[in-house]
Design a protein around this motif. Sequence first.
Motif, PDB file in Angstrom:
ATOM      1  N   ILE A 180       1.089  -1.407  -0.017  1.00  0.00           N
ATOM      2  CA  ILE A 180       0.090   0.082   0.005  1.00  0.00           C
ATOM      3  C   ILE A 180       0.854   1.493   0.106  1.00  0.00           C
ATOM      4  O   ILE A 180       0.697   2.325  -0.714  1.00  0.00           O
ATOM      5  N   LEU A 181       1.945   1.189   0.813  1.00  0.00           N
ATOM      6  CA  LEU A 181       2.727   2.310   0.825  1.00  0.00           C
ATOM      7  C   LEU A 181       3.534   2.731  -0.577  1.00  0.00           C
ATOM      8  O   LEU A 181       3.623   3.788  -0.861  1.00  0.00           O
ATOM      9  N   GLY A 222       1.971   6.395  -6.801  1.00  0.00           N
ATOM     10  CA  GLY A 222       0.945   7.342  -7.458  1.00  0.00           C
ATOM     11  C   GLY A 222       1.290   8.891  -7.341  1.00  0.00           C
ATOM     12  O   GLY A 222       0.947   9.578  -8.212  1.00  0.00           O
ATOM     13  N   LYS A 223       1.951   9.221  -5.974  1.00  0.00           N
ATOM     14  CA  LYS A 223       2.510  10.721  -6.164  1.00  0.00           C
ATOM     15  C   LYS A 223       3.371  10.953  -7.358  1.00  0.00           C
ATOM     16  O   LYS A 223       3.526  11.896  -7.727  1.00  0.00           O
ATOM     17  N   ASN A 224       4.394  10.080  -7.379  1.00  0.00           N
ATOM     18  CA  ASN A 224       5.459  10.154  -8.245  1.00  0.00           C
ATOM     19  C   ASN A 224       5.249   9.863  -9.634  1.00  0.00           C
ATOM     20  O   ASN A 224       6.154   9.652 -10.491  1.00  0.00           O
ATOM     21  N   GLN A 225       4.095   9.541  -9.932  1.00  0.00           N
ATOM     22  CA  GLN A 225       3.513   8.774 -11.462  1.00  0.00           C
ATOM     23  C   GLN A 225       4.533   7.907 -12.070  1.00  0.00           C
ATOM     24  O   GLN A 225       4.934   7.897 -13.149  1.00  0.00           O
ATOM     25  N   ILE A 226       4.842   6.848 -11.000  1.00  0.00           N
ATOM     26  CA  ILE A 226       5.669   5.721 -11.525  1.00  0.00           C
ATOM     27  C   ILE A 226       4.599   4.792 -11.843  1.00  0.00           C
ATOM     28  O   ILE A 226       4.268   3.883 -11.184  1.00  0.00           O
ATOM     29  N   LYS A 227       4.444   4.599 -13.245  1.00  0.00           N
ATOM     30  CA  LYS A 227       3.702   3.630 -13.779  1.00  0.00           C
ATOM     31  C   LYS A 227       3.833   2.132 -13.504  1.00  0.00           C
ATOM     32  O   LYS A 227       3.007   1.320 -13.097  1.00  0.00           O
ATOM     33  N   VAL A 254       1.548  -0.330 -11.414  1.00  0.00           N
ATOM     34  CA  VAL A 254       0.992  -1.868 -11.995  1.00  0.00           C
ATOM     35  C   VAL A 254       1.410  -2.939 -11.279  1.00  0.00           C
ATOM     36  O   VAL A 254       0.681  -3.870 -10.760  1.00  0.00           O
ATOM     37  N   LEU A 255       2.576  -2.906 -10.634  1.00  0.00           N
ATOM     38  CA  LEU A 255       3.125  -3.999  -9.914  1.00  0.00           C
ATOM     39  C   LEU A 255       2.426  -4.029  -8.741  1.00  0.00           C
ATOM     40  O   LEU A 255       2.417  -5.149  -8.083  1.00  0.00           O
ATOM     41  N   CYS A 256       2.303  -2.910  -7.974  1.00  0.00           N
ATOM     42  CA  CYS A 256       1.733  -2.819  -6.545  1.00  0.00           C
ATOM     43  C   CYS A 256       0.342  -3.481  -6.755  1.00  0.00           C
ATOM     44  O   CYS A 256      -0.372  -4.125  -5.916  1.00  0.00           O
ATOM     45  N   ILE A 257      -0.523  -3.037  -7.948  1.00  0.00           N
ATOM     46  CA  ILE A 257      -1.761  -3.338  -7.856  1.00  0.00           C
ATOM     47  C   ILE A 257      -1.928  -4.975  -8.349  1.00  0.00           C
ATOM     48  O   ILE A 257      -2.798  -5.548  -7.792  1.00  0.00           O
TER      49      ILE A 257
END
Length: 288
Positions: free
Chosen positions: A27-28, A34-39, A43-46
């Motif tokens: 989650i962190l 999300g804040k740094n727009q690292i796509k 995707v990996l976290c999702i």
Amino acid sequence: MNTEKKIETKSGIPMLLLFIGALILDILLLVYAGKNQIKPLIVLCILMAPVILIMMIGFFMVNPNESKVLQLFGKYVGTVTQPGLKWANPFYAKKAVSLRVRNFESGQLKVNDSAGNPIEIATVVVWKVVDTAEAIFEVDDYESFVHIQTEAALRNLATAHPYESHNDEKITLRSDPQAIADLLQKEVQDRLDKAGVQVIEARISHLAYAQEIAASMLKRQQAQAIVAARTQIVTGAVGMVEIALSQLSEKQIIDLDDERKAAMVSNLLVVLCGEENVKPVVNSGSLY
């Protein structure tokens, strides 16, 4: 034939802490990405979140005197017997099997004994599961199997022995309870071996003649008891008469001829063998 295979699984507490930590970290990282727009990281976290949740399905609890049978897509993997919170492959199917001691009381069965007499009989069987693989995979429903096979063994035992001895039989249902219990336990155990069940004890809990012949058999038993009691009374009376005549003769109290001895024996036997109190009649005259 399937036999029990005990396996060790991971302790649940460390794995629970690991997955909770992994979920928090995921989650962190998702918030950071999300804040740094690292796509790629988003995707990996999702993708990792549902994986962690699926892995948490692998937790299960084993209670004391209980086991869990594990299967992977229909294949038997092993049995977990150590109590506590455990973790295993989340795709394992887990089936609980109680290892506690249980008892089963059959209903009253109406069967014919070896002499053909209709009787009513019931039993109590104390049992437990000792091989979980056989109990689950060798029979369809091991509890129902125990009930049906116990009743079948009881019927077979009852038809092989008489209710009570008529022709000097060695073992009877009524007179030899311990021997019958041992035979019943052995026969039930032989039938339940394939189901992974151990029979701890088996005993007859009810035994009686069927109602249609109970009254006749009661009369027969009463007649036997009366004959036995009368035989003992007569034997004792004859001994007492013999002692009385012997002492009268030895002490020379009275000289009795055969006719007087016969009269005395008759009177003494009437007194000793009679069911009611005898009222004496005093004869002041001569016997002749």
